[in-house]
Structures are given as structure tokens and as C-alpha cells.
Scaffold this motif. Structure first.
Motif, PDB file in Angstrom:
ATOM      1  N   PRO A  44      21.962  -0.463   3.776  1.00 46.91           N
ATOM      2  CA  PRO A  44      21.799  -1.925   3.803  1.00 46.91           C
ATOM      3  C   PRO A  44      21.440  -2.490   5.171  1.00 46.91           C
ATOM      4  O   PRO A  44      20.851  -3.568   5.256  1.00 46.91           O
ATOM      5  N   ASP A  45      21.772  -1.755   6.235  1.00 45.83           N
ATOM      6  CA  ASP A  45      21.489  -2.270   7.578  1.00 45.83           C
ATOM      7  C   ASP A  45      20.089  -1.921   8.062  1.00 45.83           C
ATOM      8  O   ASP A  45      19.783  -2.096   9.252  1.00 45.83           O
ATOM      9  N   ILE A  46      19.229  -1.455   7.173  1.00 40.65           N
ATOM     10  CA  ILE A  46      17.852  -1.166   7.567  1.00 40.65           C
ATOM     11  C   ILE A  46      17.144  -2.443   8.021  1.00 40.65           C
ATOM     12  O   ILE A  46      16.155  -2.390   8.763  1.00 40.65           O
ATOM     13  N   ASP A  47      17.669  -3.598   7.594  1.00 39.09           N
ATOM     14  CA  ASP A  47      17.030  -4.849   8.009  1.00 39.09           C
ATOM     15  C   ASP A  47      17.188  -5.123   9.502  1.00 39.09           C
ATOM     16  O   ASP A  47      16.584  -6.069  10.033  1.00 39.09           O
ATOM     17  N   THR A  48      17.969  -4.299  10.208  1.00 33.47           N
ATOM     18  CA  THR A  48      18.064  -4.433  11.664  1.00 33.47           C
ATOM     19  C   THR A  48      16.701  -4.269  12.316  1.00 33.47           C
ATOM     20  O   THR A  48      16.462  -4.788  13.418  1.00 33.47           O
ATOM     21  N   LYS A  51      14.621  -7.064  14.064  1.00 30.89           N
ATOM     22  CA  LYS A  51      14.715  -7.466  15.465  1.00 30.89           C
ATOM     23  C   LYS A  51      13.410  -7.196  16.208  1.00 30.89           C
ATOM     24  O   LYS A  51      13.105  -7.842  17.212  1.00 30.89           O
ATOM     25  N   LEU A  52      12.653  -6.203  15.719  1.00 29.56           N
ATOM     26  CA  LEU A  52      11.378  -5.883  16.362  1.00 29.56           C
ATOM     27  C   LEU A  52      10.349  -6.983  16.122  1.00 29.56           C
ATOM     28  O   LEU A  52       9.367  -7.076  16.878  1.00 29.56           O
ATOM     29  N   ARG A  53      10.527  -7.777  15.076  1.00 28.15           N
ATOM     30  CA  ARG A  53       9.617  -8.903  14.818  1.00 28.15           C
ATOM     31  C   ARG A  53       9.984 -10.059  15.745  1.00 28.15           C
ATOM     32  O   ARG A  53       9.256 -10.375  16.670  1.00 28.15           O
ATOM     33  N   ASN A  55      13.754 -12.841  16.675  1.00 30.38           N
ATOM     34  CA  ASN A  55      15.130 -13.179  16.336  1.00 30.38           C
ATOM     35  C   ASN A  55      15.227 -14.052  15.093  1.00 30.38           C
ATOM     36  O   ASN A  55      16.191 -13.959  14.329  1.00 30.38           O
ATOM     37  N   ALA A  56      14.248 -14.929  14.898  1.00 34.56           N
ATOM     38  CA  ALA A  56      14.300 -15.821  13.737  1.00 34.56           C
ATOM     39  C   ALA A  56      14.275 -15.030  12.437  1.00 34.56           C
ATOM     40  O   ALA A  56      15.059 -15.294  11.517  1.00 34.56           O
ATOM     41  N   LYS A  57      13.363 -14.044  12.346  1.00 38.35           N
ATOM     42  CA  LYS A  57      13.292 -13.203  11.150  1.00 38.35           C
ATOM     43  C   LYS A  57      14.601 -12.446  10.952  1.00 38.35           C
ATOM     44  O   LYS A  57      15.107 -12.315   9.832  1.00 38.35           O
ATOM     45  N   TYR A  58      15.155 -11.941  12.057  1.00 37.34           N
ATOM     46  CA  TYR A  58      16.397 -11.169  11.975  1.00 37.34           C
ATOM     47  C   TYR A  58      17.557 -12.046  11.509  1.00 37.34           C
ATOM     48  O   TYR A  58      18.298 -11.685  10.592  1.00 37.34           O
ATOM     49  N   ILE A  59      17.723 -13.212  12.123  1.00 37.18           N
ATOM     50  CA  ILE A  59      18.843 -14.088  11.796  1.00 37.18           C
ATOM     51  C   ILE A  59      18.772 -14.560  10.346  1.00 37.18           C
ATOM     52  O   ILE A  59      19.769 -14.598   9.628  1.00 37.18           O
ATOM     53  N   TYR A 307      13.347 -20.896  21.103  1.00 40.52           N
ATOM     54  CA  TYR A 307      14.097 -19.632  21.135  1.00 40.52           C
ATOM     55  C   TYR A 307      15.351 -19.787  20.282  1.00 40.52           C
ATOM     56  O   TYR A 307      15.966 -20.862  20.237  1.00 40.52           O
ATOM     57  N   THR A 308      15.729 -18.715  19.622  1.00 35.44           N
ATOM     58  CA  THR A 308      17.052 -18.650  19.008  1.00 35.44           C
ATOM     59  C   THR A 308      17.607 -17.258  19.193  1.00 35.44           C
ATOM     60  O   THR A 308      16.858 -16.274  19.251  1.00 35.44           O
ATOM     61  N   GLY A 309      18.922 -17.174  19.314  1.00 38.88           N
ATOM     62  CA  GLY A 309      19.566 -15.872  19.486  1.00 38.88           C
ATOM     63  C   GLY A 309      20.749 -15.973  20.417  1.00 38.88           C
ATOM     64  O   GLY A 309      21.256 -17.056  20.718  1.00 38.88           O
ATOM     65  N   TRP A 310      21.174 -14.804  20.871  1.00 36.73           N
ATOM     66  CA  TRP A 310      22.337 -14.703  21.749  1.00 36.73           C
ATOM     67  C   TRP A 310      21.860 -14.671  23.201  1.00 36.73           C
ATOM     68  O   TRP A 310      21.065 -13.827  23.585  1.00 36.73           O
ATOM     69  N   ILE A 311      22.364 -15.594  23.984  1.00 35.02           N
ATOM     70  CA  ILE A 311      21.983 -15.671  25.394  1.00 35.02           C
ATOM     71  C   ILE A 311      23.236 -16.059  26.175  1.00 35.02           C
ATOM     72  O   ILE A 311      23.980 -16.943  25.760  1.00 35.02           O
TER      73      ILE A 311
END
Length: 326
Positions: A44-48, A51-53, A55-59, A307-311
């Protein structure tokens, strides 16, 4: 859970399968089941990879469709289908069953942390996050390591992990009781509480809290049964404003808003552009809120940078954006 714990859970489920005599007395079947549970515990964590695309797609997608009800059925079929094409004939029904258990168990344990999953898709996209277990829980991790250690000492793998999971179950009960006590403490300390989001830390007796009332947000910490209010913000609904409406159309902001249940916003105007910032209040580290979405718009409300993500510092955030404030 973290990747390491999911790997150990795959080993644990493969070991529990040895309680089935048909698996215990067939070395090849036992090996196939272990491969299935290891693969199923990670699938299930293959969607990690999103992150290569960006952060928006990942989140927006992490722990979404890959953790959904259809995915729980599809992952075992894919894994066992690949194995059956490579390996000789064996009892693939048993391999599929234990692989299914591994996938379902992965999704199940992920709902207990603050991040949660969209486990009930396609019926609802609501995030299910019970907030009782940290993404990396040292107690659960160590219990699994002890189970693996018992295997090297010659303990029957099935019985070893039966004992481990009895202890894990008791630990979950303890965490739920602790969470209930924390919520009771909050209601006794703050008037008019409408919602409490608990964010466990990796420290067993320390929790972070995002608390809502009708008019305010509170950010707090509970450590060894003591409640400390860290920040307090006025609750302001998003206005129907041209700048805010333009910001909400940005991909990064839209991803943030689809995921964050409790946040504050601010809008600033500079000489030649606007900046809108959204800050998730669930996560606080050393006085800083690291999970944000920021968009900068020109005077015509065209997106300049976002930007979105952890900073973890304002300086790093500015480097992610193309325009620095005056």
C-alpha cells in the motif's frame, strides 16, 4: 506505521501462518507465504513514489486509493499473480489469504496514527485518523524485534508472535485509555471544546493536541498527565475574497486543504504581490509549525510561486519560493 515496522509485521504474519499445519509442514509453501506477507505489508505504501512528482500529488494521494477497500483486494491478487507466474505450483489460495491479511493489516494499523488513511474509499474520502499511535512507535517496534529474536532462540514462530500480538493488543488498549484521559482533562480545563485532535509523539507519555472551540484554536501538549497550552489563535473562517479564492485554486493549497482538518490562515499584501499562508496546527516542533501551504499571487491574481509540505525554518521556506517578501 513506518516502513521498518511494516517489514517486521510482514515477518510476524508469515510466522503466525506457521500455526497452520499445512504451511508448517511444507517448506516451499511456508517460504511463499512469507514472501507474500512481506510484499503485502509494503504494497500500500507504493504511493510514496509520488514524492518524485511533487508534494501536492503526494499529500493528496498518500494513503488514499492505495489504502482503499478495492486496493485491499487488488494488491493480494497482483502479488500472488506475479508469484504464481514465477514459482512452481503450490497452494496459492493459502498464499493469497495470508497476503490479503498482510495488506489489510497494513491499512488497519495506519488508521491509528494522526496522519490516518482514506480506508473507506470509494464510499467516502474522509480521512480516518484515530491519533493513538505515533507513526514510529518504539514499544511496538521493540516488541516485534523481541519476536524476531525469539525465532533465533528456537521458539516456535507462531507462538512467539502470538505472545507479541497479545502484548501489542494490551498496549493499544492502554493507549486508548490514555487518550480518553487526555480528552477528559482537556474538557475539564478549556470551556466549550468542540473537537480534540490528538497527535502522539514517539515518547510514550507525551502527546501534542490541536483543540477547537467555537471561537478559538488551542495548541497544547500533555506530558505525563499535565496539560500545557502552547499557543492560542482566534478562529477565522476563510472569507469569500478574490485573493483567497485565487489561492484556493492553486494545486499546492488545494492539496493542503484536502488533507488538513485544523489550520489557520493569513494573507499579506506587498508592493507587487499577495501572499497567502495556511498552517496546519496539528504539528508543532520547537515553536515552529512545519506543515504549511504558501502561495504568492501577482496583482492580477496569477500564481507566481507556491509550496506545500514540511519545512522547518522560514529561511528554507523562502528558498522554496521564487519571490521573497519586502
Amino acid at each position: 506505521m513506518d516502513t521498518g515496522t511494516h517489514v517486521l509485521m510482514g515477518v510476524a504474519l508469515g510466522s503466525l501462518a506457521s500455526l497452520d499445519p499445512a504451511i508448517a509442514h511444507d517448506p516451499f509453501l511456508s517460504h511463499a507465504v512469507l514472501i507474500g506477507t512481506l510484499a503485502g505489508s509494503q504494497a500500500p505504501d507504493i504511493d510514496t513514489i509520488l514524492k518524485l512528482r511533487n508534494n501536492a500529488k503526494y499529500i493528496r494521494n498518500h494513503r488514499g486509493i492505495t489504502h482503499s477497500i478495492p486496493a485491499v483486494v487488488i494488491w493480494p491478487l497482483l502479488i500472488v499473480g506475479i508469484m504464481a507466474a514465477v514459482y512452481p505450483e503450490t497452494d496459492w489460495l493459502r498464499v493469497w489469504l495470508w497476503t490479503f491479511v498482510a495488506v489489510a493489516f497494513h491499512v488497519f494499523v495506519d488508521i491509528f496514527n494522526a496522519y490516518g488513511t482514506q480506508a473507506l474509499r470509494p464510499f467516502t474520502k474522509k480521512w480516518i485518523a484515530l491519533g493513538v499511535i505515533h507513526t514510529f512507535d518504539p514499544v511496538i517496534f521493540v516488541l516485534h524485534l523481541l519476536g524476531v529474536g525469539a525465532l533465533f532462540l528456537g521458539v516456535h514462530p507462531g507462538y512467539a508472535f502470538l505472545a507479541v500480538y497479545a502484548l501489542v493488543a494490551a498496549y493499544y488498549v492502554f493507549r486508548f485509555r490514555e487518550q480518553a484521559n487526555i480528552k477528559q482533562l482537556v474538557h475539564a480545563s478549556i470551556h466549550g471544546v468542540t473537537d480534540i485532535i490528538t497527535v502522539p509523539t514517539w515518547r510514550p507519555r507525551e502527546w501534542h493536541l490541536a483543540i477547537s472551540t467555537d471561537s478559538e484554536f488551542y495548541v497544547a501538549r500533555v506530558k505525563r498527565g499535565r496539560l500545557v497550552i502552547l499557543d492560542r489563535f482566534q478562529k477565522r473562517p476563510l472569507p469569500d475574497h478574490p485573493v483567497i479564492n485565487a489561492a484556493k485554486r492553486d494545486e499546492n493549497v488545494a492539496a493542503f486543504l484536502s488533507f488538513s482538518p485544523v489550520y489557520r490562515w493569513e494573507m499579506n499584501e506587498y508592493d507587487d504581490y499577495y501572499e497567502v499562508r495556511f498552517t496546519d496546527l496539528r504539528y508543532r516542533s520547537k515553536g515552529y509549525y512545519p506543515f504549511v501551504a504558501v502561495v504568492q499571487l501577482d496583482r492580477d491574481l496569477n500564481m507566481v510561486s507556491s509550496y506545500t509540505g514540511w519545512i522547518f525554518s522560514e529561511g528554507r521556506l523562502r528558498k522554496k519560493l521564487e519571490v521573497a517578501p519586502n
